[in-house]
Structure formats: structure tokens, C-alpha cells
Design a protein around this motif. Structure first.
Motif, PDB file in Angstrom:
ATOM      1  N   PHE A  24       8.640 -29.819 -67.240  1.00 25.67           N
ATOM      2  CA  PHE A  24       9.867 -29.315 -66.628  1.00 25.67           C
ATOM      3  C   PHE A  24       9.625 -29.081 -65.145  1.00 25.67           C
ATOM      4  N   VAL A  25      10.510 -29.624 -64.317  1.00 27.86           N
ATOM      5  CA  VAL A  25      10.450 -29.426 -62.870  1.00 27.86           C
ATOM      6  C   VAL A  25      11.828 -28.996 -62.403  1.00 27.86           C
ATOM      7  N   ARG A  26      11.858 -27.907 -61.620  1.00 28.06           N
ATOM      8  CA  ARG A  26      13.117 -27.442 -61.034  1.00 28.06           C
ATOM      9  C   ARG A  26      13.119 -27.840 -59.574  1.00 28.06           C
ATOM     10  N   LEU A  27      14.092 -28.680 -59.217  1.00 28.39           N
ATOM     11  CA  LEU A  27      14.242 -29.125 -57.835  1.00 28.39           C
ATOM     12  C   LEU A  27      15.346 -28.339 -57.146  1.00 28.39           C
ATOM     13  N   GLY A  28      15.124 -27.986 -55.882  1.00 27.90           N
ATOM     14  CA  GLY A  28      16.166 -27.377 -55.085  1.00 27.90           C
ATOM     15  C   GLY A  28      17.122 -28.427 -54.557  1.00 27.90           C
ATOM     16  N   PRO A  29      18.207 -27.996 -53.893  1.00 34.90           N
ATOM     17  CA  PRO A  29      19.193 -28.958 -53.381  1.00 34.90           C
ATOM     18  C   PRO A  29      18.617 -29.983 -52.413  1.00 34.90           C
ATOM     19  N   ALA A  30      17.514 -29.650 -51.749  1.00 35.92           N
ATOM     20  CA  ALA A  30      16.896 -30.594 -50.816  1.00 35.92           C
ATOM     21  C   ALA A  30      15.846 -31.469 -51.479  1.00 35.92           C
ATOM     22  N   GLY A  31      15.700 -31.362 -52.801  1.00 38.84           N
ATOM     23  CA  GLY A  31      14.708 -32.171 -53.503  1.00 38.84           C
ATOM     24  C   GLY A  31      13.320 -31.593 -53.475  1.00 38.84           C
ATOM     25  N   VAL A  32      13.176 -30.336 -53.047  1.00 35.14           N
ATOM     26  CA  VAL A  32      11.874 -29.675 -52.989  1.00 35.14           C
ATOM     27  C   VAL A  32      11.588 -29.020 -54.333  1.00 35.14           C
ATOM     28  N   VAL A  33      10.354 -29.135 -54.797  1.00 32.48           N
ATOM     29  CA  VAL A  33       9.963 -28.554 -56.076  1.00 32.48           C
ATOM     30  C   VAL A  33       9.924 -27.030 -55.948  1.00 32.48           C
ATOM     31  N   GLU A  34      10.767 -26.367 -56.732  1.00 34.69           N
ATOM     32  CA  GLU A  34      10.762 -24.906 -56.769  1.00 34.69           C
ATOM     33  C   GLU A  34       9.865 -24.374 -57.884  1.00 34.69           C
ATOM     34  N   LEU A  90       9.673 -34.138 -53.934  1.00 39.01           N
ATOM     35  CA  LEU A  90       9.206 -34.995 -55.021  1.00 39.01           C
ATOM     36  C   LEU A  90       9.546 -36.469 -54.784  1.00 39.01           C
ATOM     37  N   ALA A  91      10.663 -36.743 -54.146  1.00 39.28           N
ATOM     38  CA  ALA A  91      11.016 -38.138 -53.862  1.00 39.28           C
ATOM     39  C   ALA A  91       9.953 -38.800 -52.993  1.00 39.28           C
ATOM     40  N   ASP A  92       9.470 -38.085 -51.963  1.00 35.49           N
ATOM     41  CA  ASP A  92       8.417 -38.642 -51.108  1.00 35.49           C
ATOM     42  C   ASP A  92       7.117 -38.824 -51.875  1.00 35.49           C
ATOM     43  N   LEU A  93       6.817 -37.881 -52.772  1.00 34.82           N
ATOM     44  CA  LEU A  93       5.590 -37.979 -53.556  1.00 34.82           C
ATOM     45  C   LEU A  93       5.626 -39.193 -54.471  1.00 34.82           C
ATOM     46  N   PHE A  94       6.722 -39.405 -55.181  1.00 35.22           N
ATOM     47  CA  PHE A  94       6.829 -40.552 -56.071  1.00 35.22           C
ATOM     48  C   PHE A  94       6.771 -41.860 -55.291  1.00 35.22           C
ATOM     49  N   ALA A 142      12.784 -44.790 -57.548  1.00 33.85           N
ATOM     50  CA  ALA A 142      12.460 -43.423 -57.960  1.00 33.85           C
ATOM     51  C   ALA A 142      12.879 -42.429 -56.894  1.00 33.85           C
ATOM     52  N   ALA A 143      12.592 -42.730 -55.633  1.00 37.97           N
ATOM     53  CA  ALA A 143      12.962 -41.830 -54.545  1.00 37.97           C
ATOM     54  C   ALA A 143      14.475 -41.684 -54.453  1.00 37.97           C
ATOM     55  N   ALA A 144      15.190 -42.797 -54.622  1.00 33.50           N
ATOM     56  CA  ALA A 144      16.656 -42.744 -54.569  1.00 33.50           C
ATOM     57  C   ALA A 144      17.220 -41.936 -55.732  1.00 33.50           C
ATOM     58  N   MET A 145      16.619 -42.102 -56.919  1.00 35.83           N
ATOM     59  CA  MET A 145      17.089 -41.358 -58.085  1.00 35.83           C
ATOM     60  C   MET A 145      16.918 -39.862 -57.889  1.00 35.83           C
ATOM     61  N   LEU A 146      15.757 -39.442 -57.410  1.00 35.85           N
ATOM     62  CA  LEU A 146      15.490 -38.016 -57.226  1.00 35.85           C
ATOM     63  C   LEU A 146      16.350 -37.432 -56.107  1.00 35.85           C
ATOM     64  N   ALA A 147      16.512 -38.181 -55.022  1.00 38.62           N
ATOM     65  CA  ALA A 147      17.351 -37.691 -53.929  1.00 38.62           C
ATOM     66  C   ALA A 147      18.797 -37.543 -54.369  1.00 38.62           C
TER      67      ALA A 147
END
Length: 505
Positions: free
Chosen positions: A182-192, A216-220, A233-238
Motif C-alpha cells: 500500500f502506497v499513499r500518494l499526495g496530490p503532487a505524486g509524492v509518497v506520503e 514515485l513517477a520519477d522513481l519508476f 508508468a510515470a504518466a499513469m502515476l502522475a
């Protein structure tokens, strides 16, 4: 037990679209139950104003509150009633989430109850009743807090009619659970927040440190092997985390499978959007590296088996061609006839292997083979018939059978058809026909082959017949198919009928 569709039809007059929305909700609400650590009951209002439970889900992340099945039971207001939730009625009436201020006793448990109206096209069509065992006085762990925060956002989406989401899952991928990662992302795509299982999955992909504060988008984009896949993957997460800020962009769930240097992961992104604004996203991650490896091994094994069937078919066709060539060179009519019969028998076996070479589960469509066998047999004219031919017709389905049943069954049918053509019709008979009919249930398959020929000779006895074809039939039915065969007059007395019954299990 009645299905959700049957219960909705019994108790409500909801439209097909509203019922489909509830079906989608029930298909996805396991995630809601796991994130809430709670039981959920789906209640609908009947035609006379009464409420009844039509679906129930229990969490995988906590013990259940309801030990008994509540589906089909009416919703009671009394505190002592089984499955009671006095908040169902006001939630339906007001269209707002209703919550008890204090925990109440339910059996031996202290529970907190919530009622969440389910909205579709601006109208409340049902209510979710949530019951969770009251938490202890200790503060929640980071995982529990992250789970409940995401669950609250999803519940708000249920009220607004935006959950469940349309899923972009054209590949038919399975669904990761909250416990997988489980990963909770903030509105900017940052892992909270990232659960330990999610962190382990990302570590398998090649990342070595913590995920908190990482985009996470940059990491993937850095971890994935394929550049096109990393861009997707980056587009999906963003999109999941931030694109929902634009109210004109439809909110959709997304799931994809990614290959990193060391692992294969299945990722599902659930955008969280309430009151027209993005609240980030929930990311579910499952490490499917070993599953993928086993799938590849099975695919390789399956391809090998199909290649074997293809080569066997080719070899049988070569044998058939050699036998046919030998038959044509023979000056002895009996030898030629025997060789032609051998060609036909080898050919029927080759047909089954040809079908198996294109199958993925060692099963074949017997109807397709029977139609081809019938067509090849029809090419033979009746003796001295002046061009008269037999018409073979299949009027019902025999269906799909496993290879160990299909092979002997096709040989039996081939022998029966050939025997009927050679011995069942008078010389030059016009309008000769053979009809193949079948009756199938979960236990057995019954096949009936009926012709309009001259009937059986006097004193015919299948058990005593010395014809090779009938001896082959009798052996295959008894030993290979474990069934029974009967040959007798047709019901109208104008020909012969063969009744074959074989067990399917």
C-alpha cells in the motif's frame, strides 16, 4: 443463496444502470473493507419503504463483527437486532454520511457504526452500513492511519457517485490487495506513506532506501527496463495523483504490470477525488516475480505440448500418405480396401492431434472434427449409385471434450459412419442421409447416429459380429470410453440407429 441481481429484482425497481453501479461497487468494496478494518453491509429500500441487506463483505485486515450472514435480512432499528444499524434510514433520507458519536455494544463487542449513502446520477439508491470494532485507546499506527485516511476518501467518493471508478484494464490483470503493498500518494505524486510490503516490492525493483518524500513517477521512470514502459508508468502515476485537478478529465482507475531489473510488479492506481479536487491516490503493489516465472514456465510447457501434437499430426499424415500410395499400387482389391480403411483411421486420429495443436488446455471441439470427418466420408459415392451420395448432417452439439475422451470418440464415430455408408444403404439409393444428434448434461454424453438405409441384417448381434470396424468400436467404447453402445432399428423403422452413451466424469 440468491445473487445480488436476484435480490435487487425481488426487493426494488432500480434501473439496469443503477443495479449495474451497485454490482461494480460490490466488485470493488473489498478494498474499502480492508482499508477501513470494517464489515460492510449493502442495504436497499424496498417498494414499501422497508430496507433489506443485499450484500455483505468482511475485511481481510481485521476480525469480523458479524459472524452470521446478513444477506436477505431486513434492516432493523432496534439495538438488539442482528446486524442492526439505526443510521441506515437517516443516511438514505439526507444523503449524508451518518456516524455514531460513541461506540455501542453489539453482542460481546463494542462497535462504531457508520452509514454511507450510495449515490448514482445524483440520487441515493442504497446505503453502505459500516461496523468496526471500537479501537483501543492507543494511537493508531502509521499504517492504520494511512489506511483509514484513504478509506474515508473512498467513502466520500461513494457519496458523490464517483466510486467505483472505471478501470483501464484491457489486459485483464488481477487486482492487488491492500495487504500486498500500500502506497499513499499526495496530490503532487509524492509518497506520503508506504507499507512494509510495498517497500519490499520496490526494493526488489532495485531501490535501496526509504520511499517517504519520493516522487514515485520519477522513481519508476528510472527503475523500469523498457523506456516506453517507464514513460507509461510515470504518466499513469502522475494522472492518478494529480490529473484529477482538472474537472474535465474523467477519473479512471489504472493497473499495469511492470518489469524492473530484478522483479515484476503489478500496480493498481486508485485516484482519490472529492468535491472536484484531487486528494492524491492509493497505489496497490504486488510483487508477482515468482508468479510470472511460473507462468512463463507453463507457457513454455504448453507450447512444447502443442508442438508435439503438431509433429504427431504431420507424422500421421505421412503414414497416411504412404498407406494410400501402397493401396493404389496393390492389385489385390481386398488389400487395397484394407489399406484405405487404415488411411481413414489414421486420418481421424491426425485430425484430433491437429485440433490439439491449436488448443491451450488439452481440450478439443468435437463438433468441428465430426463435421470434417463427415465431409471426407461423403466424398465417397455409393456403390453403383450413379453418383448418388450420402448426406451426413449434425443437428446438435457434442461440445468440447478432453483429449482422452475426444480421441476414441472420434474414432468410434468415424467407424460407425463408414460402416453405415458401406453396409447400410441399398445400391444406388437416392436421398441417403445420416443424422448425428447428441444430448449432453454434466454427467454424460449421448450420441445418436441414425440413417434411412435398408436396416440391419437378420440375426445381427454386435457382440458376435466379426467385422473389424465393429470390433474396434466395441473395444473403444468399453475400454477407452467406459460407455455403452447399442445398434438397432431406427425409431421409424426405415433404417438403423446407433446409440452411444459415455460418462463425462
Amino acid at each position: 443463496m440468491a445473487t445480488l441481481t436476484e435480490l435487487l429484482a425481488e426487493h426494488t425497481t432500480l434501473s439496469d444502470e443503477a443495479a449495474a453501479h451497485l454490482q461494480r461497487l460490490v466488485a470493488e468494496w473489498q478494498l474499502l473493507a480492508d482499508l477501513s478494518f470494517a464489515d460492510y453491509l449493502l442495504a436497499v429500500r424496498g417498494d414499501e419503504g422497508e430496507f433489506v441487506y443485499v450484500a455483505q463483505v468482511r475485511p481481510n485486515t481485521a476480525s469480523t463483527v458479524f459472524q452470521h450472514d446478513e444477506v436477505g435480512h431486513p434492516v432493523e432499528d432496534t439495538e438488539s437486532a442482528q446486524g442492526a444499524n439505526p443510521l441506515i434510514h437517516p443516511a438514505f433520507a439526507t444523503g449524508r454520511i451518518m456516524q455514531e458519536g460513541l461506540a455501542t455494544r453489539y453482542g460481546n463487542l463494542l462497535v462504531t457504526r457508520v452509514a454511507i449513502p450510495v449515490t448514482f446520477e445524483g440520487r441515493v439508491i442504497a446505503v453502505l452500513g459500516r461496523a468496526v470494532e471500537a479501537s483501543e485507546t492507543r494511537p493508531p499506527s502509521p499504517l492504520e492511519a494511512a489506511y483509514r485516511d484513504a478509506a474515508q476518501a473512498l467513502c466520500e467518493m461513494v457519496v458523490e457517485g464517483t466510486f467505483p471508478l472505471d478501470e483501464a484494464n484491457t489486459m485483464g490483470l488481477s487486482t492487488p490487495r491492500a495487504g500486498d503493498g500500500f502506497v499513499r500518494l499526495g496530490p503532487a505524486g509524492v509518497v506520503e506513506y508506504a507499507s512494509p510490503n510495498a517497500l519490499s516490492a520496490v526494493h526488489r525493483m532495485g531501490w535501496t532506501t526509504d520511499l517517504s518524500g519520493v516522487v514515485l513517477a520519477d522513481l519508476f521512470r528510472r527503475l523500469l527496463n523498457d523506456p516506453f514502459e517507464s514513460t507509461d508508468a510515470a504518466a499513469m502515476l502522475a494522472m492518478a495523483a494529480g490529473a484529477a485537478d482538472d474537472s474535465d478529465v474523467p477519473v479512471r482507475g489504472l493497473r499495469m504490470e511492470f518489469d524492473a531489473r530484478r522483479a515484476t510488479v503489478l500496480v493498481r492506481a486508485v485516484p482519490l477525488r472529492s468535491r472536484g479536487r484531487s486528494q492524491g491516490a492509493v497505489l496497490l503493489i504486488r510483487d508477482v516475480t515468482e508468479v510470472k516465472r511460473r507462468d512463463l514456465a507453463l507457457i513454455s510447457k504448453d507450447a512444447t505440448i502443442r508442438e508435439i501434437h503438431h509433429r504427431v499430426k504431420n507424422n500421421l499424415q505421412s503414414v497416411s500418405a504412404l498407406l494410400r500410395l501402397q493401396a493404389r499400387r496393390s492389385n489385390n482389391p481386398e488389400t487395397s480396401k484394407a489399406l484405405e480403411e487404415a488411411v481413414r483411421r489414421v486420418g481421424s486420429i491426425a485430425l484430433v492431434h491437429e485440433m490439439l495443436s491449436g488448443s491451450v488446455d488439452e481440450e478439443v471441439d468435437v463438433d468441428a472434427i465430426v463435421d470434417r470427418v463427415g465431409t471426407s466420408i461423403v466424398d465417397v459415392a455409393l456403390p453403383d449409385g450413379g453418383g448418388s451420395r450420402v448426406v451426413v448432417t449434425r443437428v446438435s452439439r457434442l461440445g468440447v471434450l478432453a483429449a482422452d475422451l475426444a480421441m476414441p470418440l472420434v474414432m468410434v464415430l468415424t467407424e460407425v459412419l463408414q460402416n453405415s455408408i458401406e453396409h447400410g444403404f441399398a445400391t444406388g439409393q437416392k436421398g441417403a442421409r445420416i443424422v448425428i444428434d447428441a444430448e449432453r448434461d454434466v454427467r454424460s454424453l449421448a450420441v445418436h447416429i441414425t440413417d434411412n438405409g435398408q436396416g440391419l441384417p437378420d440375426g445381427f448381434d454386435l457382440e458376435k459380429s466379426d467385422r473389424l470396424g465393429l470390433q474396434i468400436v466395441r473395444t473403444l467404447v468399453s475400454n477407452d470410453l467406459g460407455g455403452q453402445i447399442r445398434i438397432g432399428p431406427s425409431p421409424d423403422g426405415t433404417g438403423t440407429r446407433v446409440d452411444l452413451t459415455i460418462p463425462l466424469h
